[in-house]
Scaffold this motif. Sequence first.
Motif, PDB file in Angstrom:
ATOM      1  N   ILE A 398       0.831  -1.205   0.000  1.00  0.00           N
ATOM      2  CA  ILE A 398       0.000   0.000   0.000  1.00  0.00           C
ATOM      3  C   ILE A 398       0.869   1.259   0.000  1.00  0.00           C
ATOM      4  N   GLN A 399       1.934   1.252   0.793  1.00  0.00           N
ATOM      5  CA  GLN A 399       2.821   2.422   0.823  1.00  0.00           C
ATOM      6  C   GLN A 399       3.510   2.631  -0.525  1.00  0.00           C
ATOM      7  N   ARG A 400       3.924   1.540  -1.176  1.00  0.00           N
ATOM      8  CA  ARG A 400       4.605   1.678  -2.459  1.00  0.00           C
ATOM      9  C   ARG A 400       3.643   2.149  -3.546  1.00  0.00           C
ATOM     10  N   GLY A 446      -1.173  -9.117  12.131  1.00  0.00           N
ATOM     11  CA  GLY A 446      -0.950  -7.776  12.694  1.00  0.00           C
ATOM     12  C   GLY A 446      -1.941  -6.749  12.190  1.00  0.00           C
ATOM     13  N   ARG A 447      -3.233  -6.966  12.465  1.00  0.00           N
ATOM     14  CA  ARG A 447      -4.241  -6.052  11.929  1.00  0.00           C
ATOM     15  C   ARG A 447      -4.132  -4.650  12.535  1.00  0.00           C
ATOM     16  N   PHE A 448      -3.769  -4.560  13.810  1.00  0.00           N
ATOM     17  CA  PHE A 448      -3.605  -3.225  14.407  1.00  0.00           C
ATOM     18  C   PHE A 448      -2.450  -2.471  13.733  1.00  0.00           C
ATOM     19  N   ALA A 449      -1.371  -3.168  13.434  1.00  0.00           N
ATOM     20  CA  ALA A 449      -0.258  -2.535  12.716  1.00  0.00           C
ATOM     21  C   ALA A 449      -0.683  -2.122  11.310  1.00  0.00           C
ATOM     22  N   GLN A 450      -1.526  -2.914  10.666  1.00  0.00           N
ATOM     23  CA  GLN A 450      -2.039  -2.527   9.349  1.00  0.00           C
ATOM     24  C   GLN A 450      -2.862  -1.237   9.433  1.00  0.00           C
ATOM     25  N   HIS A 456      -1.405   6.414   8.546  1.00  0.00           N
ATOM     26  CA  HIS A 456      -0.309   7.259   8.059  1.00  0.00           C
ATOM     27  C   HIS A 456      -0.433   7.512   6.555  1.00  0.00           C
ATOM     28  N   THR A 457      -0.818   6.493   5.808  1.00  0.00           N
ATOM     29  CA  THR A 457      -0.960   6.672   4.362  1.00  0.00           C
ATOM     30  C   THR A 457      -2.104   7.615   4.034  1.00  0.00           C
ATOM     31  N   LEU A 458      -3.233   7.463   4.725  1.00  0.00           N
ATOM     32  CA  LEU A 458      -4.361   8.369   4.492  1.00  0.00           C
ATOM     33  C   LEU A 458      -4.006   9.805   4.856  1.00  0.00           C
ATOM     34  N   TYR A 459      -3.234   9.984   5.910  1.00  0.00           N
ATOM     35  CA  TYR A 459      -2.808  11.336   6.285  1.00  0.00           C
ATOM     36  C   TYR A 459      -1.905  11.928   5.194  1.00  0.00           C
ATOM     37  N   LEU A 514     -13.564   6.400  12.105  1.00  0.00           N
ATOM     38  CA  LEU A 514     -13.857   7.711  12.689  1.00  0.00           C
ATOM     39  C   LEU A 514     -12.817   8.099  13.729  1.00  0.00           C
ATOM     40  N   ARG A 515     -12.250   7.101  14.384  1.00  0.00           N
ATOM     41  CA  ARG A 515     -11.158   7.387  15.330  1.00  0.00           C
ATOM     42  C   ARG A 515      -9.917   7.878  14.595  1.00  0.00           C
ATOM     43  N   ALA A 516      -9.603   7.284  13.450  1.00  0.00           N
ATOM     44  CA  ALA A 516      -8.442   7.728  12.665  1.00  0.00           C
ATOM     45  C   ALA A 516      -8.688   9.082  12.024  1.00  0.00           C
ATOM     46  N   LEU A 517      -9.955   9.428  11.791  1.00  0.00           N
ATOM     47  CA  LEU A 517     -10.268  10.721  11.158  1.00  0.00           C
ATOM     48  C   LEU A 517      -9.720  11.879  11.970  1.00  0.00           C
TER      49      LEU A 517
END
Length: 589
Positions: A398-400, A446-450, A456-459, A514-517
């Motif tokens: 996803i990052q790449r 590692g779903r929490f790490a995902q 970070h990518t959305l930001y 919504l928490r990540a928003l």
Amino acid sequence: GGDGAGGLGAAYASRKTELDDVIRMSKMRKAEKAKSKDDQVETFEKMDSSFAEIASLLSFRDKDAERAAEVKRRKEGTADPEDAEMDRWEKEMKTYLFDRKVKASDRTRTPEEIAKEEAEDLQRLEARRVARMNDDFDGDDFSDIEEDDKHEKKRHRGGKGARADKKKATPGKTGVRNDDELDESEDEETKKKSPTAVFTTDGLVYVDDDGKVVPEPDEDADASEEEESSEEDDDDDDDSLGDSDDEASADDTAADSDDSDDEDDGPRPVLEVGATIKGYYKVDMAYEGDTTWQPGSVRAVHDDGKGNVTYDVEYDDGDYEEKMRPENVKRRRIEQAEKKKITDKEREGAEERRKRTAAREKARKSIPFVFEVPTTLEALLELTDRHANTGTETSLIIQRIHRSNSVRLNRTNKEKMQNFMDVLLRHFIGVGDDIATDGDGGPAVGRFAQLDVLTHTLYAMAQDSPEDAGAVWGRRLGVLNRALGKKLRDADLGPSHDDDDASAWPSLGALLLLRALAHVFPVTDARHVVVTPALLLLDRALARAPVRSPGDLRRGLLCAGLCVEYTREAGRFVPEALAFLAGALRLYA
């Protein structure tokens, strides 16, 4: 003539008058300056005489005693607050004198330049990966392979050092031996090996720590020991190559070292492809079998299934012979003396082949560095299923995708990156829903790490194009609001026993989104195109969604916490959150 003489006389008289006036004015200025100076000296003398009495009154102060008293007050902590504050300020300013001063070597790069550099690095790495897969190593420096070798050697040396420390531990004592502490025997040996050079009347002599003259240390012996140790290291490096034909043949002959060259007795083992052998060169064509054994290697093995084996052999001189019988092929034995004759060129060739093999395998196992932008969630999942085996690799893909197709690289990427952002939002909700049912999934998933990487990518994508990010998030919030409205209408009709997930509350994935928003957009604005609709969505759920299970209560508490988080920094009040918390307390009253 008379008029001309009169005119010259008048001109001369006027010029003389001007010069006299200049001289007179200059003398007047000098006289005024001298008078002003005298007046200033007289004024200073009057002032000194006036303040002489005050100066005599101040002469009694003892500055040393005052400094000592000030130091004592500081130690006792009884100094004035202003003096203490000034002391702290002076102490902090003095610490700046010891800070390392550097000069700016380059200007700060713009976000567009950083994005371009990252994309170019990915393109370069992808081109190298594809070239290695196609056995194209032109211009490849194998820097990453050498770096991997260094890490492997450090790891190997670390394990070997630990085993050596364990062996060197003092008997009868527990704990790990400290390498900085030498035993007495080692200390004495060190002292004997390090005499001190002293200049005397007899010339240069060497003495030990006791002051006794000792013979001059043998530098040649030390050099020979260093050469022997370096040769041992070289032998170890040669053993680690693992791709040289001589080494393979030596390993192959280790088990047969006790056998003689006459291998006619007993069954012959089948040789493998690539084995170094000696072939009885074209014995079928030789006159009365008059031929010689020539070195070569096995290129193919033929077995008819009845125990009859033949070999295709390629000789070192380039000749090729097919379907040779086993009695005409025997494994070549490489003696130790012959092994030491390997030249530096051959070693470099073996090392080059090893690096190429390692680079080829690494390229085949590694994840591509450049991807096309998936336009649907199904395409993203298919892409990750094909290239990723763990959650970390999924996040890397996803990052790449974002770095190689960023809007900062080309404004024409805006439309496809908008679609990709919506795909990531849907993927975020899906991963969050999986957490509700299956948990984190362990280190492999590692779903929490995902979710952390997705945030970070959305930001970063929101920083690339804030207007487009607001539009995409707004559309996704509209979808969530319509889904919430449908759930509320179904809940008004009564609980459904056919649906296992009949809760009217938003799913865990939606709540985590919504928490990540709050980490992507500012929550302190009075009105925001994304935050305000999200807050209204939470208020609607708190005000209308019924609580029919402990799961509903947990989701309601999470919604209330998100409302508080959205409004805390801005100092706003959310009555729906407080009303829900009061109702939750009444449930357990």
